[in-house]
Design a protein around this motif. Structure first.
Motif, PDB file in Angstrom:
ATOM      1  N   SER A 294       0.848  -1.188   0.000  1.00 35.55           N
ATOM      2  CA  SER A 294       0.000   0.000   0.000  1.00 35.55           C
ATOM      3  C   SER A 294       0.883   1.238   0.000  1.00 35.55           C
ATOM      4  N   GLY A 295       0.492   2.252  -0.771  1.00 35.00           N
ATOM      5  CA  GLY A 295       1.296   3.449  -0.892  1.00 35.00           C
ATOM      6  C   GLY A 295       0.660   4.644  -0.205  1.00 35.00           C
ATOM      7  N   PHE A 296       1.511   5.528   0.337  1.00 34.75           N
ATOM      8  CA  PHE A 296       1.063   6.755   0.989  1.00 34.75           C
ATOM      9  C   PHE A 296       1.984   7.897   0.566  1.00 34.75           C
ATOM     10  N   ALA A 297       1.404   9.053   0.304  1.00 33.12           N
ATOM     11  CA  ALA A 297       2.175  10.229  -0.092  1.00 33.12           C
ATOM     12  C   ALA A 297       2.004  11.328   0.949  1.00 33.12           C
ATOM     13  N   LEU A 298       3.071  12.068   1.184  1.00 28.52           N
ATOM     14  CA  LEU A 298       3.050  13.141   2.168  1.00 28.52           C
ATOM     15  C   LEU A 298       3.779  14.354   1.605  1.00 28.52           C
ATOM     16  N   GLU A 299       3.096  15.468   1.566  1.00 25.34           N
ATOM     17  CA  GLU A 299       3.694  16.718   1.103  1.00 25.34           C
ATOM     18  C   GLU A 299       4.051  17.559   2.322  1.00 25.34           C
ATOM     19  N   GLY A 300       5.336  17.879   2.466  1.00 28.17           N
ATOM     20  CA  GLY A 300       5.787  18.697   3.578  1.00 28.17           C
ATOM     21  C   GLY A 300       6.245  20.059   3.116  1.00 28.17           C
ATOM     22  N   GLU A 301       6.514  20.941   4.079  1.00 21.63           N
ATOM     23  CA  GLU A 301       6.964  22.285   3.736  1.00 21.63           C
ATOM     24  C   GLU A 301       8.328  22.276   3.073  1.00 21.63           C
TER      25      GLU A 301
ATOM     26  N   VAL B 159       4.513  -3.546   7.775  1.00 22.50           N
ATOM     27  CA  VAL B 159       5.958  -3.682   7.658  1.00 22.50           C
ATOM     28  C   VAL B 159       6.426  -2.705   6.580  1.00 22.50           C
ATOM     29  N   PRO B 160       7.455  -1.895   6.852  1.00 20.20           N
ATOM     30  CA  PRO B 160       7.929  -0.963   5.822  1.00 20.20           C
ATOM     31  C   PRO B 160       8.567  -1.700   4.652  1.00 20.20           C
ATOM     32  N   VAL B 161       8.326  -1.213   3.446  1.00 20.75           N
ATOM     33  CA  VAL B 161       8.880  -1.801   2.222  1.00 20.75           C
ATOM     34  C   VAL B 161       9.802  -0.805   1.523  1.00 20.75           C
ATOM     35  N   GLY B 162       9.330   0.423   1.352  1.00 22.85           N
ATOM     36  CA  GLY B 162      10.142   1.427   0.671  1.00 22.85           C
ATOM     37  C   GLY B 162       9.797   2.820   1.139  1.00 22.85           C
ATOM     38  N   GLU B 163      10.741   3.724   1.012  1.00 24.17           N
ATOM     39  CA  GLU B 163      10.523   5.120   1.394  1.00 24.17           C
ATOM     40  C   GLU B 163      11.378   6.018   0.496  1.00 24.17           C
TER      41      GLU B 163
ATOM     42  N   GLN C  22      16.282  10.806  -1.830  1.00 24.75           N
ATOM     43  CA  GLN C  22      16.843   9.586  -1.263  1.00 24.75           C
ATOM     44  C   GLN C  22      15.792   8.491  -1.283  1.00 24.75           C
ATOM     45  N   ASN C  23      16.179   7.318  -1.758  1.00 33.46           N
ATOM     46  CA  ASN C  23      15.264   6.185  -1.860  1.00 33.46           C
ATOM     47  C   ASN C  23      15.759   5.059  -0.969  1.00 33.46           C
ATOM     48  N   VAL C  24      14.906   4.608  -0.044  1.00 41.36           N
ATOM     49  CA  VAL C  24      15.278   3.596   0.950  1.00 41.36           C
ATOM     50  C   VAL C  24      14.471   2.329   0.715  1.00 41.36           C
ATOM     51  N   GLY C  25      15.152   1.191   0.702  1.00 41.56           N
ATOM     52  CA  GLY C  25      14.491  -0.103   0.634  1.00 41.56           C
ATOM     53  C   GLY C  25      14.696  -0.868   1.923  1.00 41.56           C
ATOM     54  N   PHE C  26      13.668  -1.538   2.406  1.00 42.61           N
ATOM     55  CA  PHE C  26      13.734  -2.315   3.646  1.00 42.61           C
ATOM     56  C   PHE C  26      13.756  -3.801   3.301  1.00 42.61           C
ATOM     57  N   ILE C  27      14.698  -4.543   3.877  1.00 43.42           N
ATOM     58  CA  ILE C  27      14.802  -5.970   3.587  1.00 43.42           C
ATOM     59  C   ILE C  27      14.978  -6.765   4.878  1.00 43.42           C
TER      60      ILE C  27
ATOM     61  N   ASP D 293      15.915  12.497  11.392  1.00 42.48           N
ATOM     62  CA  ASP D 293      14.475  12.686  11.480  1.00 42.48           C
ATOM     63  C   ASP D 293      13.827  13.225  10.209  1.00 42.48           C
ATOM     64  N   HIS D 294      14.567  13.273   9.118  1.00 43.37           N
ATOM     65  CA  HIS D 294      13.905  13.587   7.857  1.00 43.37           C
ATOM     66  C   HIS D 294      13.176  12.367   7.313  1.00 43.37           C
ATOM     67  N   TYR D 295      13.404  11.209   7.911  1.00 44.67           N
ATOM     68  CA  TYR D 295      12.737   9.985   7.493  1.00 44.67           C
ATOM     69  C   TYR D 295      11.346   9.868   8.151  1.00 44.67           C
ATOM     70  N   ILE D 296      10.483   9.089   7.523  1.00 44.03           N
ATOM     71  CA  ILE D 296       9.191   8.738   8.093  1.00 44.03           C
ATOM     72  C   ILE D 296       9.286   7.403   8.830  1.00 44.03           C
ATOM     73  N   LEU D 297       9.842   6.364   8.155  1.00 51.14           N
ATOM     74  CA  LEU D 297       9.904   5.014   8.713  1.00 51.14           C
ATOM     75  C   LEU D 297      11.328   4.549   8.933  1.00 51.14           C
ATOM     76  N   ALA D 298      12.270   5.000   8.132  1.00 53.47           N
ATOM     77  CA  ALA D 298      13.644   4.540   8.260  1.00 53.47           C
ATOM     78  C   ALA D 298      14.245   4.979   9.599  1.00 53.47           C
TER      79      ALA D 298
END
Length: 219
Positions: A134-141, A158-162, A175-180, A213-218
């Motif tokens: 499932s995907g979620f988008a967030l627009e920040g300042e 479970v996180p998959v990507g960010e 920056q693109n993060v993958g969770f494994i 803390d610029h990350y959401i899940l990472a």
């Protein structure tokens, strides 16, 4: 060469946002990321490989980070621990055997989908009908993000990507993060111990640069 701070590892506006849908309170796994940064005159490539442990129950996290920014590379150990409402950040430069510490005046970050994030729907990674996320988008300042998660039930995922992108301190970045290999629970709680290198005199110069803390899940 651009500093770690100028690249991406600084505070931003996503701290302490949460909703009812979160990761399990305790999990371990690996994060691999790649990204880039650019100023008016310079640009570069960022790579990270991070073994992480996250423990919201006891308000602590640990990361063993292999970091590369252009020609610069290093390895760090990062530990965050809270006693009540007071947090401490410990950063160890594993090449120099040196520690930096910092007091944290923010709440421990729970790994949740922010309330203002917009659900963009479900889809399959790779083969259709296979691995559903499932995907979620967030627009920040200053920073925006797109995260993909695998739902466990209505309350956990479970996180998959960010993917995070934006502009911090006049530096554009993505920056693109993958969770494994995410597993629930904590196998070895000693990863949260205060590093022995941090028993020496405190130094407050680097820890702010490695606040992530610029990350959401990472982590």
């Amino acid at each position: 060469m651009i500093t770690v701070t100028s690249a991406v590892l600084v505070l931003c506006s996503f701290v302490a946002l949460s909703s009812a849908v979160c990761t399990p309170d305790q999990w371990e796994g690996t994060e691999a990321s790649i990204g880039g940064w650019a100023t008016h005159k310079r640009n570069g490539l960022l790579k990270e490989y991070v073994r992480v442990a996250y423990d919201f129950t006891n308000k602590r996290s640990a990361a063993f980070l292999e970091y590369r920014n252009g020609e610069y590379s290093n390895k760090f150990r990062i530990v965050i621990k809270y006693e009540g409402e007071v947090g401490n950040l410990y950063v160890v430069d594993l090449k120099k055997d040196k520690c930096w510490t910092k007091k944290l005046d923010r709440p421990f970050r729970q790994a949740c989908i922010p309330e203002k994030a917009k659900a963009v729907g479900d889809y399959y990674m790779g083969l259709k009908g296979g691995f559903k996320v499932s995907g979620f988008a967030l627009e920040g300042e200053r920073v925006s993000a797109f995260v993909s998660v695998q739902l466990i039930d209505n309350n956990q995922f479970v996180p998959v990507g960010e993917a995070v992108y934006g502009k911090l301190r006049k530096v554009d970045f993505v920056q693109n993060v993958g969770f494994i290999d995410i597993t629930p629970g904590i196998q070895n709680a000693t990863v949260f111990d205060v590093p022995k290198e941090c028993e020496k005199k405190d130094d407050f110069t680097l820890a702010e640069e490695l606040t992530r803390d610029h990350y959401i899940l990472a982590i």
